[in-house]
Design an enzyme around this catalytic site. Structure first.
Site, short mmCIF file in Angstrom:
data_model
loop_
_atom_site.label_atom_id
_atom_site.label_comp_id
_atom_site.label_asym_id
_atom_site.label_seq_id
_atom_site.Cartn_x
_atom_site.Cartn_y
_atom_site.Cartn_z
N LYS A 202 135.78 24.07 -123.42
CA LYS A 202 135.80 23.21 -124.60
C LYS A 202 134.39 23.19 -125.20
O LYS A 202 133.48 22.58 -124.65
CB LYS A 202 136.22 21.77 -124.26
CG LYS A 202 136.52 20.99 -125.55
CD LYS A 202 136.33 19.51 -125.47
CE LYS A 202 134.97 19.01 -125.83
NZ LYS A 202 134.50 19.26 -127.21
N GLU B 242 124.69 19.56 -115.94
CA GLU B 242 123.39 19.97 -116.47
C GLU B 242 123.12 19.05 -117.66
O GLU B 242 123.77 19.17 -118.71
CB GLU B 242 123.42 21.44 -116.94
CG GLU B 242 124.07 22.44 -115.98
CD GLU B 242 123.28 22.69 -114.71
OE1 GLU B 242 122.11 22.30 -114.65
OE2 GLU B 242 123.85 23.26 -113.77
N CYS C 236 117.10 20.76 -124.17
CA CYS C 236 117.07 19.80 -123.05
C CYS C 236 115.78 19.86 -122.26
O CYS C 236 115.26 18.86 -121.80
CB CYS C 236 118.26 20.06 -122.14
SG CYS C 236 118.37 21.78 -121.64
N GLU D 26 114.75 10.50 -123.77
CA GLU D 26 114.94 11.71 -124.58
C GLU D 26 115.23 11.35 -126.03
O GLU D 26 116.04 10.46 -126.30
CB GLU D 26 116.13 12.49 -124.00
CG GLU D 26 116.39 13.81 -124.68
CD GLU D 26 117.61 14.54 -124.08
OE1 GLU D 26 118.69 13.94 -124.02
OE2 GLU D 26 117.45 15.70 -123.70
P1 TAP Z 1 127.31 15.07 -125.43
O1 TAP Z 1 127.47 14.02 -126.45
O2 TAP Z 1 127.24 14.66 -124.02
O3 TAP Z 1 128.49 16.10 -125.67
C1 TAP Z 1 128.61 17.26 -124.91
C2 TAP Z 1 130.03 17.70 -124.85
O4 TAP Z 1 130.80 16.72 -124.17
C3 TAP Z 1 130.71 17.90 -126.19
O5 TAP Z 1 131.55 19.04 -126.11
C4 TAP Z 1 131.54 16.64 -126.33
O6 TAP Z 1 132.67 16.80 -127.18
C5 TAP Z 1 131.99 16.46 -124.90
N1 TAP Z 1 132.48 15.13 -124.55
C6 TAP Z 1 132.12 13.93 -125.05
N2 TAP Z 1 132.83 12.94 -124.44
C7 TAP Z 1 133.65 13.54 -123.55
C8 TAP Z 1 134.63 13.06 -122.62
N3 TAP Z 1 134.91 11.76 -122.48
N4 TAP Z 1 135.27 13.95 -121.86
C9 TAP Z 1 135.00 15.28 -121.96
N5 TAP Z 1 134.11 15.78 -122.83
C10 TAP Z 1 133.42 14.93 -123.60
O7 TAP Z 1 125.98 15.93 -125.63
P2 TAP Z 1 125.42 16.57 -126.94
O8 TAP Z 1 124.92 15.48 -127.81
O9 TAP Z 1 126.41 17.54 -127.49
O10 TAP Z 1 124.20 17.43 -126.35
C11 TAP Z 1 122.93 16.96 -126.20
C12 TAP Z 1 122.62 16.65 -124.76
O11 TAP Z 1 122.85 17.77 -123.93
C13 TAP Z 1 121.15 16.31 -124.56
O12 TAP Z 1 121.03 15.20 -123.72
C14 TAP Z 1 120.59 17.55 -123.90
O13 TAP Z 1 119.42 17.32 -123.14
C15 TAP Z 1 121.74 17.98 -123.05
N6 TAP Z 1 121.64 19.40 -122.67
C16 TAP Z 1 121.38 19.75 -121.38
C17 TAP Z 1 121.24 21.09 -121.03
C18 TAP Z 1 120.91 21.48 -119.61
S1 TAP Z 1 121.10 23.04 -119.17
N7 TAP Z 1 120.49 20.62 -118.75
C19 TAP Z 1 121.39 22.08 -122.00
C20 TAP Z 1 121.65 21.69 -123.31
C21 TAP Z 1 121.79 20.35 -123.63
P3 TAP Z 1 132.55 16.51 -128.76
O14 TAP Z 1 131.68 17.56 -129.29
O15 TAP Z 1 133.91 16.60 -129.27
O16 TAP Z 1 131.95 15.15 -128.89
#
Ligand code: TAP
Length: 492
Positions: A186, A261, A295, A395
């Site tokens: 997803k 992650e 991240c 963050e």
């Molecule tokens: P999130 O808001 O956590 O969303 C990530 C994914 O989770 C999206 O596909 C989202 O879907 C989905 N999601 C949300 N609620 C869910 C639920 N209840 N059940 C299943 N899936 C759900 O993160 P973001 O804002 O996209 O990304 C930014 C964050 O990712 C930052 O904190 C960043 O540091 C972290 N990050 C970490 C890494 C590593 S390798 N450590 C790499 C990249 C990013 P929708 O899109 O439909 O909301």
């Protein structure tokens, strides 16, 4: 609809609206769709069909069936298919880079320089590990005639964020597929395009149906259905700490191992003997890469008192020289923030940091260039303040660095380690021996020296504390993590 100067093949891909999702080798639509918005203009570039809980349920069923043969496929066959996928990615690099640029907002040059080729390399790297692995290990014990067999788990579910859709997908699924698992993916709702294109390439490469399934859908609806499906054997999530915690809880109830992650608040320790120009250049590059939506970026910069004024003056010049622009224009060094919501959050964090005593050294505003007024742009920002400022701790996920002073190297390590995240930190010093000692002392998955954001296959990229658990990516250990161990023993 925005008029875009795109590769005709990119346009052809976007035209087939709403873009269908890929499940069991079929392209399907659910009846519900959303716009995919270019963050440079905030206008729709296409629509995608949004998978519903039943679609997720079906995809897991199909992936379970596909696993019966994929899990038993000869490693050389898995290798060949993964290598074919890597070569198709390289063939279509221009299309993929354009998709990543209009979806995430990043400069196309960034996508062609890193996101796309590095993703292709991931499929090749794990393809090689698939054939090199020892799937049966004789134990040579006294009492039993025994060995360990290593087997894939079954269906692995993946949920990805919006900042590096194509690269993170490769880091996640390449080892899982190489080890013989089937995958249900997803992607983030905001950035599904390159992952859907990957599905198209997987189909062309000849992966058997049901092995790779790509279903964009709302996190709280389709995502929730996927993570709570007790038939999945492994869960891999990349995203925010808050959603990661929720996914860990749900998987815990089902006793499904969850690889998480998550976010970070990377520290850079800039010692008095650092090469100031190199540190300014490296760290400016790190915090403006993908508009700071990285991240592992360095967003807390601890600078030694002796060089603080020189460093900050040079960093200010470097920040002010970054060219903002639409990712598709050649001059752009930093694109817009991926979503309006994230841009608003960044401004809110900066305002709150100021309310807690921080000062803005530069940036923190929308650019004055009228041609950028429709996009989600913010100028790269340097904040200065104290360790207890909430935004020196939490963050922000944008092009914002927090400047902090130090005098004593041991004391600064302690201060840096007080943070609850544990993803990536860096040390900047011309004394390599000393830098290594400090790098060892920093708590996190990754400690880099005289550079930030360092990736290479074989170099494990992991996390600890609030930045995640479950093994990390990009190494042999990652591949091994997708194999379960089974002991087979006969009493002598
Ligand atoms: P999130 O808001 O956590 O969303 C990530 C994914 O989770 C999206 O596909 C989202 O879907 C989905 N999601 C949300 N609620 C869910 C639920 N209840 N059940 C299943 N899936 C759900 O993160 P973001 O804002 O996209 O990304 C930014 C964050 O990712 C930052 O904190 C960043 O540091 C972290 N990050 C970490 C890494 C590593 S390798 N450590 C790499 C990249 C990013 P929708 O899109 O439909 O909301």
């Amino acid at each position: 609809m925005t008029q875009l100067t795109l590769n005709p093949n990119t346009l052809a891909f976007l035209e087939n609206k709403p873009l269908a999702f890929f499940s069991n080798g079929e392209w399907l639509r659910s009846g519900q769709s959303i716009d995919v918005v270019d963050p440079a203009t905030n206008q729709a570039v296409t629509q995608i069909a949004m998978a519903q809980p039943q679609d997720m349920n079906d995809a897991v069923s199909h992936a379970e069936v596909a696993f019966k043969s994929w899990g038993a496929t000869a490693p050389a066959k898995r290798q060949a298919l993964l290598q074919k996928l890597a070569s198709l990615i390289r063939r279509d690099e221009d299309i993929l880079a354009e998709l990543e640029s209009i979806d995430v907002g990043k400069p196309k040059a960034e996508a062609t320089g890193f996101d796309v080729p590095f993703a292709a390399d991931s499929y090749d790297y794990f393809a090689t590990l698939a054939v090199e692995a020892q799937y049966e290990v004789e134990l040579g014990l006294k009492v039993t005639d025994s060995h360990t067999v290593k087997k894939p788990y079954g269906v692995a579910a993946f949920v990805f964020p919006w900042n590096f859709p194509f690269t993170l997908c490769a880091w996640g699924i390449a080892p899982a597929l190489a080890a013989g698992n089937t995958v249900v993916i997803k992607p983030a709702s905001e950035t599904p395009l390159s992952t859907l294109y990957l599905a198209k390439l997987a189909e062309e490469a000849g992966f058997p149906k049901g092995v790779i399934n790509v279903l964009p859908g709302s996190g709280s609806v389709a995502g929730e259905a996927l993570i709570s499906d007790s038939r999945i054997k492994l869960m891999s999530f990349t995203g925010s700490t808050a959603v990661g915690r929720h996914i860990g809880e749900v998987c815990g109830r089902n006793l499904v191992p969850a690889k998480l992650e998550l976010g970070g608040k990377g520290a850079a320790i800039i010692c008095s003997d650092a090469d100031v120009d190199a540190a300014v250049e490296g760290l400016t590059g790190a915090i403006t890469l993908n508009a700071g939506q990285v991240c592992c970026t360095a967003s807390r910069w601890y600078i030694h008192d002796d060089i603080y004024d020189e460093f900050v003056a040079k960093a200010k010049v470097a920040f002010e020289s970054i060219v903002l622009g639409r990712g598709l224009t050649e001059s752009a060094q930093m694109g817009p923030i991926c979503t309006e919501k994230q841009l608003a959050k960044i401004f809110e964090c900066i305002g709150d940091a100021q309310a807690h005593g921080a000062t803005i050294v530069t940036g923190g505003v929308r650019p004055s260039d009228e041609s950028l007024s429709d996009g989600n742009y913010i100028t790269p920002t340097l904040l200065a303040g104290a360790d207890d400022n909430p935004w020196a701790i939490e963050e922000i996920f944008g092009p914002v660095s927090f400047l902090l002073k130090f005098n004593d190297e041991q004391e600064v390590i302690e201060r840096a380690n007080r943070n609850l995240y544990g993803l990536a930190n860096s040390v900047w010093s011309q004394d390599l021996a000393k830098a290594k000692v400090l790098a060892h002392q920093l708590v996190g998955g990754n400690s880099w020296i005289n550079a930030h954001n360092v990736f290479e296959y074989g170099l494990h990229y992991g996390a600890c504390n609030k930045s995640g658990c479950g093994g990390g990516v990009n190494s042999k250990a990652t591949f091994e993590g997708y194999l379960r161990h089974q002991s087979v023993a006969a009493v002598r």
